[in-house]
Design a protein around this motif. Structure first.
Motif, PDB file in Angstrom:
ATOM      1  N   SER A  91      22.632 -12.021  -7.193  1.00 19.76           N
ATOM      2  CA  SER A  91      21.671 -12.481  -6.047  1.00 19.76           C
ATOM      3  C   SER A  91      20.986 -10.945  -4.872  1.00 19.76           C
ATOM      4  O   SER A  91      21.129 -11.059  -3.345  1.00 19.76           O
ATOM      5  CB  SER A  91      22.664 -13.035  -5.024  1.00 19.76           C
ATOM      6  N   ARG A  92      20.624 -10.654  -5.428  1.00 22.36           N
ATOM      7  CA  ARG A  92      19.405  -9.476  -5.776  1.00 22.36           C
ATOM      8  C   ARG A  92      17.611 -10.092  -5.779  1.00 22.36           C
ATOM      9  O   ARG A  92      17.331 -10.930  -5.790  1.00 22.36           O
ATOM     10  CB  ARG A  92      19.550  -8.181  -5.280  1.00 22.36           C
ATOM     11  N   VAL A  93      17.233  -9.134  -4.684  1.00 23.80           N
ATOM     12  CA  VAL A  93      15.549  -9.739  -5.082  1.00 23.80           C
ATOM     13  C   VAL A  93      15.134  -8.725  -5.385  1.00 23.80           C
ATOM     14  O   VAL A  93      15.084  -6.914  -4.965  1.00 23.80           O
ATOM     15  CB  VAL A  93      15.064  -9.683  -3.372  1.00 23.80           C
ATOM     16  N   ARG A  94      13.862  -8.636  -5.589  1.00 28.70           N
ATOM     17  CA  ARG A  94      13.288  -7.153  -6.914  1.00 28.70           C
ATOM     18  C   ARG A  94      11.895  -7.937  -6.152  1.00 28.70           C
ATOM     19  O   ARG A  94      10.882  -8.769  -6.437  1.00 28.70           O
ATOM     20  CB  ARG A  94      13.410  -7.443  -8.229  1.00 28.70           C
ATOM     21  N   GLN A  95      10.839  -6.895  -6.217  1.00 26.52           N
ATOM     22  CA  GLN A  95       9.388  -6.693  -5.577  1.00 26.52           C
ATOM     23  C   GLN A  95       8.495  -5.541  -5.984  1.00 26.52           C
ATOM     24  O   GLN A  95       9.018  -4.852  -5.862  1.00 26.52           O
ATOM     25  CB  GLN A  95       8.730  -7.037  -4.317  1.00 26.52           C
ATOM     26  N   GLU A  96       6.913  -5.680  -6.756  1.00 27.78           N
ATOM     27  CA  GLU A  96       6.329  -4.904  -7.535  1.00 27.78           C
ATOM     28  C   GLU A  96       5.140  -4.762  -6.248  1.00 27.78           C
ATOM     29  O   GLU A  96       4.097  -5.931  -6.400  1.00 27.78           O
ATOM     30  CB  GLU A  96       6.443  -5.606  -8.726  1.00 27.78           C
ATOM     31  N   ILE A  97       4.926  -3.862  -5.720  1.00 22.52           N
ATOM     32  CA  ILE A  97       3.908  -3.293  -4.840  1.00 22.52           C
ATOM     33  C   ILE A  97       2.878  -2.692  -5.983  1.00 22.52           C
ATOM     34  O   ILE A  97       2.864  -1.048  -6.313  1.00 22.52           O
ATOM     35  CB  ILE A  97       4.293  -2.326  -4.068  1.00 22.52           C
ATOM     36  N   LYS A  98       1.824  -3.435  -6.722  1.00 24.99           N
ATOM     37  CA  LYS A  98       0.247  -2.255  -7.769  1.00 24.99           C
ATOM     38  C   LYS A  98      -0.416  -1.797  -6.182  1.00 24.99           C
ATOM     39  O   LYS A  98      -0.341  -1.681  -5.309  1.00 24.99           O
ATOM     40  CB  LYS A  98      -0.727  -3.871  -8.098  1.00 24.99           C
ATOM     41  N   LEU A  99      -0.309  -0.825  -6.813  1.00 22.61           N
ATOM     42  CA  LEU A  99      -1.586   1.124  -5.958  1.00 22.61           C
ATOM     43  C   LEU A  99      -2.648   0.825  -6.743  1.00 22.61           C
ATOM     44  O   LEU A  99      -3.074   0.406  -7.565  1.00 22.61           O
ATOM     45  CB  LEU A  99      -0.780   1.883  -5.954  1.00 22.61           C
ATOM     46  N   LYS A 100      -3.462  -0.250  -5.301  1.00 22.24           N
ATOM     47  CA  LYS A 100      -5.218  -0.179  -6.240  1.00 22.24           C
ATOM     48  C   LYS A 100      -5.922   0.815  -6.087  1.00 22.24           C
ATOM     49  O   LYS A 100      -5.070   2.212  -4.749  1.00 22.24           O
ATOM     50  CB  LYS A 100      -5.885  -1.131  -4.807  1.00 22.24           C
ATOM     51  N   ARG A 101      -6.546   1.066  -6.791  1.00 25.66           N
ATOM     52  CA  ARG A 101      -6.931   2.188  -7.636  1.00 25.66           C
ATOM     53  C   ARG A 101      -9.055   2.398  -8.251  1.00 25.66           C
ATOM     54  O   ARG A 101      -7.904   1.050  -8.792  1.00 25.66           O
ATOM     55  CB  ARG A 101      -6.476   3.329  -8.650  1.00 25.66           C
ATOM     56  N   GLY A 102      -9.296   2.391  -7.577  1.00 25.73           N
ATOM     57  CA  GLY A 102     -10.784   2.223  -8.395  1.00 25.73           C
ATOM     58  C   GLY A 102     -11.815   1.363  -6.954  1.00 25.73           C
ATOM     59  O   GLY A 102     -10.693   0.061  -7.193  1.00 25.73           O
ATOM     60  N   ILE A 103     -12.839   0.952  -7.652  1.00 24.01           N
ATOM     61  CA  ILE A 103     -13.222  -0.667  -7.238  1.00 24.01           C
ATOM     62  C   ILE A 103     -13.274  -1.277  -8.751  1.00 24.01           C
ATOM     63  O   ILE A 103     -14.246  -1.169  -9.281  1.00 24.01           O
ATOM     64  CB  ILE A 103     -14.672   0.211  -6.894  1.00 24.01           C
ATOM     65  N   GLU A 104     -13.890  -2.491  -7.890  1.00 25.17           N
ATOM     66  CA  GLU A 104     -13.012  -3.426  -9.193  1.00 25.17           C
ATOM     67  C   GLU A 104     -14.939  -4.302  -9.487  1.00 25.17           C
ATOM     68  O   GLU A 104     -15.708  -3.211  -8.357  1.00 25.17           O
ATOM     69  CB  GLU A 104     -12.722  -4.704  -9.248  1.00 25.17           C
ATOM     70  N   LYS A 105     -15.479  -4.463 -10.052  1.00 29.97           N
ATOM     71  CA  LYS A 105     -16.735  -4.920 -11.161  1.00 29.97           C
ATOM     72  C   LYS A 105     -17.357  -5.709  -9.863  1.00 29.97           C
ATOM     73  O   LYS A 105     -18.383  -5.426  -9.516  1.00 29.97           O
ATOM     74  CB  LYS A 105     -16.926  -5.661 -12.175  1.00 29.97           C
ATOM     75  N   ASP A 106     -17.366  -6.573  -9.696  1.00 34.21           N
ATOM     76  CA  ASP A 106     -17.253  -7.509  -8.507  1.00 34.21           C
ATOM     77  C   ASP A 106     -17.322  -7.006  -7.292  1.00 34.21           C
ATOM     78  O   ASP A 106     -18.557  -7.456  -6.692  1.00 34.21           O
ATOM     79  CB  ASP A 106     -16.379  -8.860  -8.115  1.00 34.21           C
ATOM     80  N   LEU A 107     -16.594  -6.866  -6.900  1.00 35.48           N
ATOM     81  CA  LEU A 107     -16.528  -5.523  -5.714  1.00 35.48           C
ATOM     82  C   LEU A 107     -18.107  -4.055  -4.898  1.00 35.48           C
ATOM     83  O   LEU A 107     -19.143  -3.931  -4.696  1.00 35.48           O
ATOM     84  CB  LEU A 107     -15.359  -4.950  -4.788  1.00 35.48           C
ATOM     85  N   ALA A 108     -17.676  -3.945  -7.202  1.00 34.82           N
ATOM     86  CA  ALA A 108     -19.163  -2.733  -6.878  1.00 34.82           C
ATOM     87  C   ALA A 108     -19.944  -3.516  -7.126  1.00 34.82           C
ATOM     88  O   ALA A 108     -21.542  -2.667  -5.711  1.00 34.82           O
ATOM     89  CB  ALA A 108     -18.828  -2.341  -8.027  1.00 34.82           C
ATOM     90  N   LYS A 109     -20.337  -4.401  -7.552  1.00 32.80           N
ATOM     91  CA  LYS A 109     -21.627  -5.140  -7.555  1.00 32.80           C
ATOM     92  C   LYS A 109     -22.257  -5.593  -6.162  1.00 32.80           C
ATOM     93  O   LYS A 109     -23.425  -6.031  -5.775  1.00 32.80           O
ATOM     94  CB  LYS A 109     -21.641  -6.537  -8.139  1.00 32.80           C
ATOM     95  N   GLN A 110     -20.916  -5.841  -5.251  1.00 33.35           N
ATOM     96  CA  GLN A 110     -21.215  -6.379  -4.350  1.00 33.35           C
ATOM     97  C   GLN A 110     -21.633  -5.217  -3.367  1.00 33.35           C
ATOM     98  O   GLN A 110     -22.673  -5.755  -1.889  1.00 33.35           O
ATOM     99  CB  GLN A 110     -20.264  -7.137  -3.319  1.00 33.35           C
ATOM    100  N   ILE A 111     -21.409  -4.391  -3.064  1.00 34.67           N
ATOM    101  CA  ILE A 111     -22.235  -3.221  -2.522  1.00 34.67           C
ATOM    102  C   ILE A 111     -23.130  -2.877  -3.047  1.00 34.67           C
ATOM    103  O   ILE A 111     -23.896  -2.418  -1.639  1.00 34.67           O
ATOM    104  CB  ILE A 111     -21.121  -1.660  -2.445  1.00 34.67           C
ATOM    105  N   VAL A 112     -23.629  -2.641  -4.290  1.00 31.79           N
ATOM    106  CA  VAL A 112     -24.832  -2.765  -4.169  1.00 31.79           C
ATOM    107  C   VAL A 112     -25.493  -3.206  -4.050  1.00 31.79           C
ATOM    108  O   VAL A 112     -26.981  -2.935  -3.195  1.00 31.79           O
ATOM    109  CB  VAL A 112     -24.944  -2.512  -6.253  1.00 31.79           C
TER     110      VAL A 112
END
Length: 165
Positions: A91-112
């Protein structure tokens, strides 16, 4: 002839500061009266943090401790990508928190696109290079203007400006 100046737009964090923040959070969790008997574990890998605790209530408290320790170490809250809360054994809970690194392609295109739209009358080039964006111009003042413009935007990841030359 003037040489071109450039800088890179990246999204990263200091891994050692993250290790220190996790260590401080663990110490805080083992000494806080509301968390010390919960047998909470906080495990850090290169890409994620895994929290294992006894209830969603204590999970929220651990999130608060983690965010506080990260903020004191000047780590952006935007690097945390909270995953789904899963049921674990006993009866315990578990959570994974991913650590974001790098700029994803969609965001990079938006920035450009944003740079090209905002500075279309200036000779500024922006190009995607892997998980970063390189901006070049003959004028360092134009590059400073791009940095100021991007700092005023609200992006889903924290942006840093490196290799300015």
């Amino acid at each position: 002839m003037a040489t071109a100046s450039s800088f890179d737009i990246v999204s990263d964090f200091d891994q050692q500061e993250m290790v220190n923040a996790i260590d401080q959070a663990r110490r805080d969790i083992t000494t806080r009266y509301d968390l010390k008997d919960t047998k909470t574990t906080v495990d850090l890998s290169a890409e994620a943090i895994v929290i294992n605790t006894d209830s969603e209530f204590t999970l929220d408290a651990v999130h608060g401790v983690l965010r506080e320790k990260a903020a004191k170490r000047k780590l952006s809250q935007k690097i945390f990508d909270y995953g789904a809360i899963e049921s674990a054994s006993g009866s315990r809970v578990r959570q994974e928190i991913k650590l974001k690194r790098g700029i994803e392609k969609d965001l990079a295109k938006q920035i450009v696109k944003d740079i090209k739209d905002e500075f279309k009358h200036k000779k500024i080039q922006a190009s995607i290079q892997g998980d970063s964006v390189r901006v070049t111009s003959k004028s360092k003042d134009d590059l400073q203007a791009v940095i100021q413009h991007l700092r005023q935007q609200d992006h889903p990841v924290e942006l840093q400006f490196e290799n300015y030359r």
